[in-house]
Design a protein around this motif. Structure first.
Motif, PDB file in Angstrom:
ATOM      1  N   LEU A  61      -4.293 -12.523  -4.550  1.00  0.00           N
ATOM      2  CA  LEU A  61      -2.886 -12.269  -4.232  1.00  0.00           C
ATOM      3  C   LEU A  61      -2.651 -12.584  -2.765  1.00  0.00           C
ATOM      4  O   LEU A  61      -3.366 -12.097  -1.889  1.00  0.00           O
ATOM      5  CB  LEU A  61      -2.521 -10.809  -4.523  1.00  0.00           C
ATOM      6  N   ARG A  62      -1.660 -13.420  -2.521  1.00  0.00           N
ATOM      7  CA  ARG A  62      -1.328 -13.853  -1.165  1.00  0.00           C
ATOM      8  C   ARG A  62       0.158 -13.621  -0.914  1.00  0.00           C
ATOM      9  O   ARG A  62       0.987 -13.972  -1.746  1.00  0.00           O
ATOM     10  CB  ARG A  62      -1.643 -15.342  -1.001  1.00  0.00           C
ATOM     11  N   MET A  63       0.484 -13.034   0.227  1.00  0.00           N
ATOM     12  CA  MET A  63       1.886 -12.886   0.627  1.00  0.00           C
ATOM     13  C   MET A  63       2.239 -14.028   1.580  1.00  0.00           C
ATOM     14  O   MET A  63       1.725 -14.101   2.700  1.00  0.00           O
ATOM     15  CB  MET A  63       2.118 -11.545   1.321  1.00  0.00           C
ATOM     16  N   GLU A  64       3.114 -14.922   1.123  1.00  0.00           N
ATOM     17  CA  GLU A  64       3.507 -16.049   1.961  1.00  0.00           C
ATOM     18  C   GLU A  64       4.720 -15.624   2.784  1.00  0.00           C
ATOM     19  O   GLU A  64       5.872 -15.919   2.447  1.00  0.00           O
ATOM     20  CB  GLU A  64       3.759 -17.273   1.090  1.00  0.00           C
ATOM     21  N   ASP A  65       4.419 -14.913   3.859  1.00  0.00           N
ATOM     22  CA  ASP A  65       5.458 -14.279   4.673  1.00  0.00           C
ATOM     23  C   ASP A  65       5.577 -14.903   6.058  1.00  0.00           C
ATOM     24  O   ASP A  65       5.774 -14.201   7.048  1.00  0.00           O
ATOM     25  CB  ASP A  65       5.180 -12.768   4.788  1.00  0.00           C
ATOM     26  N   THR A  66       5.482 -16.240   6.119  1.00  0.00           N
ATOM     27  CA  THR A  66       5.646 -16.898   7.414  1.00  0.00           C
ATOM     28  C   THR A  66       7.094 -16.903   7.884  1.00  0.00           C
ATOM     29  O   THR A  66       7.359 -17.148   9.059  1.00  0.00           O
ATOM     30  CB  THR A  66       5.137 -18.354   7.360  1.00  0.00           C
ATOM     31  N   ASP A  67       8.038 -16.665   6.974  1.00  0.00           N
ATOM     32  CA  ASP A  67       9.437 -16.509   7.376  1.00  0.00           C
ATOM     33  C   ASP A  67       9.594 -15.071   7.873  1.00  0.00           C
ATOM     34  O   ASP A  67       9.883 -14.151   7.111  1.00  0.00           O
ATOM     35  CB  ASP A  67      10.370 -16.780   6.194  1.00  0.00           C
ATOM     36  N   LEU A  68       9.380 -14.888   9.161  1.00  0.00           N
ATOM     37  CA  LEU A  68       9.317 -13.544   9.724  1.00  0.00           C
ATOM     38  C   LEU A  68      10.662 -12.837   9.719  1.00  0.00           C
ATOM     39  O   LEU A  68      10.713 -11.608   9.814  1.00  0.00           O
ATOM     40  CB  LEU A  68       8.752 -13.615  11.149  1.00  0.00           C
ATOM     41  N   GLU A  69      11.749 -13.582   9.622  1.00  0.00           N
ATOM     42  CA  GLU A  69      13.073 -12.957   9.601  1.00  0.00           C
ATOM     43  C   GLU A  69      13.407 -12.387   8.237  1.00  0.00           C
ATOM     44  O   GLU A  69      13.945 -11.277   8.129  1.00  0.00           O
ATOM     45  CB  GLU A  69      14.141 -13.980  10.018  1.00  0.00           C
ATOM     46  N   GLY A 101      12.413 -10.656  -1.472  1.00  0.00           N
ATOM     47  CA  GLY A 101      13.267 -10.099  -2.515  1.00  0.00           C
ATOM     48  C   GLY A 101      12.403  -9.615  -3.658  1.00  0.00           C
ATOM     49  O   GLY A 101      11.170  -9.696  -3.605  1.00  0.00           O
ATOM     50  N   PRO A 102      13.023  -9.108  -4.725  1.00  0.00           N
ATOM     51  CA  PRO A 102      12.256  -8.558  -5.845  1.00  0.00           C
ATOM     52  C   PRO A 102      11.676  -9.647  -6.747  1.00  0.00           C
ATOM     53  O   PRO A 102      12.223 -10.749  -6.841  1.00  0.00           O
ATOM     54  CB  PRO A 102      13.302  -7.726  -6.595  1.00  0.00           C
ATOM     55  N   LEU A 103      10.579  -9.338  -7.403  1.00  0.00           N
ATOM     56  CA  LEU A 103      10.034 -10.244  -8.406  1.00  0.00           C
ATOM     57  C   LEU A 103      10.935 -10.232  -9.638  1.00  0.00           C
ATOM     58  O   LEU A 103      11.411  -9.182 -10.061  1.00  0.00           O
ATOM     59  CB  LEU A 103       8.627  -9.807  -8.822  1.00  0.00           C
ATOM     60  N   HIS A 104      11.161 -11.409 -10.224  1.00  0.00           N
ATOM     61  CA  HIS A 104      11.936 -11.491 -11.462  1.00  0.00           C
ATOM     62  C   HIS A 104      11.046 -12.021 -12.581  1.00  0.00           C
ATOM     63  O   HIS A 104       9.823 -12.199 -12.400  1.00  0.00           O
ATOM     64  CB  HIS A 104      13.192 -12.339 -11.270  1.00  0.00           C
ATOM     65  N   THR A 142       0.877  -4.425 -10.243  1.00  0.00           N
ATOM     66  CA  THR A 142      -0.027  -3.378 -10.740  1.00  0.00           C
ATOM     67  C   THR A 142       0.498  -2.826 -12.053  1.00  0.00           C
ATOM     68  O   THR A 142      -0.262  -2.611 -13.006  1.00  0.00           O
ATOM     69  CB  THR A 142      -0.156  -2.264  -9.695  1.00  0.00           C
ATOM     70  N   TRP A 143       1.807  -2.594 -12.132  1.00  0.00           N
ATOM     71  CA  TRP A 143       2.423  -2.085 -13.361  1.00  0.00           C
ATOM     72  C   TRP A 143       2.229  -3.068 -14.507  1.00  0.00           C
ATOM     73  O   TRP A 143       2.012  -2.660 -15.657  1.00  0.00           O
ATOM     74  CB  TRP A 143       3.902  -1.828 -13.104  1.00  0.00           C
ATOM     75  N   LEU A 144       2.270  -4.379 -14.206  1.00  0.00           N
ATOM     76  CA  LEU A 144       2.073  -5.394 -15.230  1.00  0.00           C
ATOM     77  C   LEU A 144       0.631  -5.433 -15.731  1.00  0.00           C
ATOM     78  O   LEU A 144       0.336  -6.121 -16.715  1.00  0.00           O
ATOM     79  CB  LEU A 144       2.465  -6.775 -14.692  1.00  0.00           C
ATOM     80  N   GLY A 145      -0.251  -4.722 -15.065  1.00  0.00           N
ATOM     81  CA  GLY A 145      -1.646  -4.693 -15.478  1.00  0.00           C
ATOM     82  C   GLY A 145      -2.498  -5.776 -14.861  1.00  0.00           C
ATOM     83  O   GLY A 145      -3.629  -6.015 -15.307  1.00  0.00           O
ATOM     84  N   LEU A 146      -2.005  -6.424 -13.807  1.00  0.00           N
ATOM     85  CA  LEU A 146      -2.766  -7.485 -13.154  1.00  0.00           C
ATOM     86  C   LEU A 146      -3.663  -6.897 -12.076  1.00  0.00           C
ATOM     87  O   LEU A 146      -3.290  -5.950 -11.378  1.00  0.00           O
ATOM     88  CB  LEU A 146      -1.831  -8.525 -12.546  1.00  0.00           C
ATOM     89  N   THR A 147      -4.831  -7.469 -11.930  1.00  0.00           N
ATOM     90  CA  THR A 147      -5.759  -7.068 -10.871  1.00  0.00           C
ATOM     91  C   THR A 147      -6.138  -8.313 -10.083  1.00  0.00           C
ATOM     92  O   THR A 147      -6.156  -9.425 -10.620  1.00  0.00           O
ATOM     93  CB  THR A 147      -7.027  -6.429 -11.444  1.00  0.00           C
ATOM     94  N   TRP A 148      -6.420  -8.139  -8.810  1.00  0.00           N
ATOM     95  CA  TRP A 148      -6.798  -9.273  -7.979  1.00  0.00           C
ATOM     96  C   TRP A 148      -8.091  -8.959  -7.240  1.00  0.00           C
ATOM     97  O   TRP A 148      -8.477  -7.806  -7.053  1.00  0.00           O
ATOM     98  CB  TRP A 148      -5.686  -9.659  -7.002  1.00  0.00           C
ATOM     99  N   ASP A 149      -8.736 -10.033  -6.819  1.00  0.00           N
ATOM    100  CA  ASP A 149     -10.044  -9.930  -6.176  1.00  0.00           C
ATOM    101  C   ASP A 149      -9.882  -9.948  -4.658  1.00  0.00           C
ATOM    102  O   ASP A 149      -9.311 -10.882  -4.103  1.00  0.00           O
ATOM    103  CB  ASP A 149     -10.936 -11.082  -6.629  1.00  0.00           C
ATOM    104  N   LEU A 165       6.818  -3.585  -3.008  1.00  0.00           N
ATOM    105  CA  LEU A 165       7.351  -3.606  -4.369  1.00  0.00           C
ATOM    106  C   LEU A 165       6.629  -4.657  -5.215  1.00  0.00           C
ATOM    107  O   LEU A 165       6.384  -4.439  -6.411  1.00  0.00           O
ATOM    108  CB  LEU A 165       8.850  -3.885  -4.345  1.00  0.00           C
ATOM    109  N   ILE A 166       6.278  -5.789  -4.611  1.00  0.00           N
ATOM    110  CA  ILE A 166       5.541  -6.821  -5.335  1.00  0.00           C
ATOM    111  C   ILE A 166       4.207  -6.277  -5.827  1.00  0.00           C
ATOM    112  O   ILE A 166       3.824  -6.455  -6.999  1.00  0.00           O
ATOM    113  CB  ILE A 166       5.326  -8.062  -4.436  1.00  0.00           C
ATOM    114  N   VAL A 167       3.487  -5.593  -4.950  1.00  0.00           N
ATOM    115  CA  VAL A 167       2.201  -5.003  -5.327  1.00  0.00           C
ATOM    116  C   VAL A 167       2.401  -3.986  -6.448  1.00  0.00           C
ATOM    117  O   VAL A 167       1.637  -3.937  -7.424  1.00  0.00           O
ATOM    118  CB  VAL A 167       1.530  -4.353  -4.111  1.00  0.00           C
TER     119      VAL A 167
END
Length: 278
Positions: free
Chosen positions: A37-45, A11-14, A60-67, A54-56
């Motif tokens: 940044l990690r996507m915890e997407d083990t719930d495949l359904e 779902g969307p980030l709030h 990015t819009w928030l100005g965050l960068t990841w390694d 959208l999360i990425v």
């Protein structure tokens, strides 16, 4: 310091996600450390690539960068399952055929206000040789704790509510955690807390920064870390962003979705101000 933001793309980030991501990012950068940044997407359904995208975009819009690249747990299911099977070789797992709805709920991340139901041990006597397609795998917690030194089952908390050193009491764990579900191999599903423990170790995470609703869930990960010989990071459980009624924000709260604020002309500074980080 190496920390991470690990959302589930369901779902969307709030605003609550924004607070957690910004806090972890800023703490890491202030210490000259790394933010992953990690996507915890083990719930495949429920996990969808469009939510991940959208999360990425939001971060990015928030100005965050990841390694480094984004780590997607769905790319590592076989690795998680292979490591899980080592517990079976040690006699610490048993197959469980209880209702699929109960098992799926047990695999998900805990939610504030939803009590963890301690499994009564219905299938505990079943040997792994009796495993059937679709069975879940449960940890025999009593056997597992018997292999561990209780004096080492500790973790350090730096969050504002529970700062200090905490000990995982085996007797309490038996009555409040019980025989947790760790996965269902036939469907490629691995428990949220197991995959997270593996990834924190593999990615060298030194500090886990997350919401205070997950504090009571930390002993489960500490036990798993010790069973697999993994390091225990420092934990920092932060306050939650709540609505006007004092309820924790959830992904169904689309009115507070970052994408909606963006569309209405808010700035990243506005978001920081809303969550008290400016």
């Amino acid at each position: 310091m190496r920390t991470r933001f690990a959302p589930s793309p369901t779902g969307p980030l709030h605003l609550g996600h924004a607070y957690s991501a910004i806090l972890a990012h800023d703490m890491a950068r202030a210490a000259g450390g790394a933010f992953l940044l990690r996507m915890e997407d083990t719930d495949l359904e429920r996990s969808k690539p469009e939510w991940a995208a959208l999360i990425v975009e939001d971060l990015t819009w928030l100005g965050l960068t990841w390694d480094g690249p984004v780590h997607r747990q769905s790319d590592h299911i076989e690795s998680y399952n292979a490591r899980l099977e080592t517990l079976a070789d040690r006699g610490l797992l048993y197959p469980c055929a209880c209702t699929r709805g109960d098992i799926r709920a047990a695999l998900a991340a805990p939610q504030e206000g939803v009590a963890h139901a301690v499994y009564p041990g219905t299938c505990r006597a079943r040997p792994m040789a009796d495993r059937q397609p679709g069975d879940a795998l449960r940890l025999n917690l009593g056997r597992a704790l018997a292999l561990l030194d209780p004096a080492t089952l500790t973790f350090t908390e730096t969050g504002p509510a529970d700062a200090g050193t905490h000990r995982v009491d085996p007797a309490t764990a038996r009555t409040t955690i019980g025989d947790i579900v760790l996965g269902r191999k036939g469907e490629g599903i691995v428990a949220y807390f197991l995959a997270s423990a593996f990834d924190d170790a593999d990615q060298g995470i030194t500090h886990v920064i997350r919401g205070e609703d997950l504090f009571d869930f930390t002993p489960i990960q500490v036990i798993l870390q010790h069973l697999f010989g993994l390091p225990t990071p420092i934990y920092h459980h932060h306050r939650l962003i709540r609505d006007e009624a004092g309820k924790r924000l959830a992904k169904r709260d689309d009115a507070r979705a970052i994408a909606k604020y963006r569309a209405e002309g808010a700035s990243p500074a506005d978001i920081r101000r809303m969550v008290g980080l400016l």
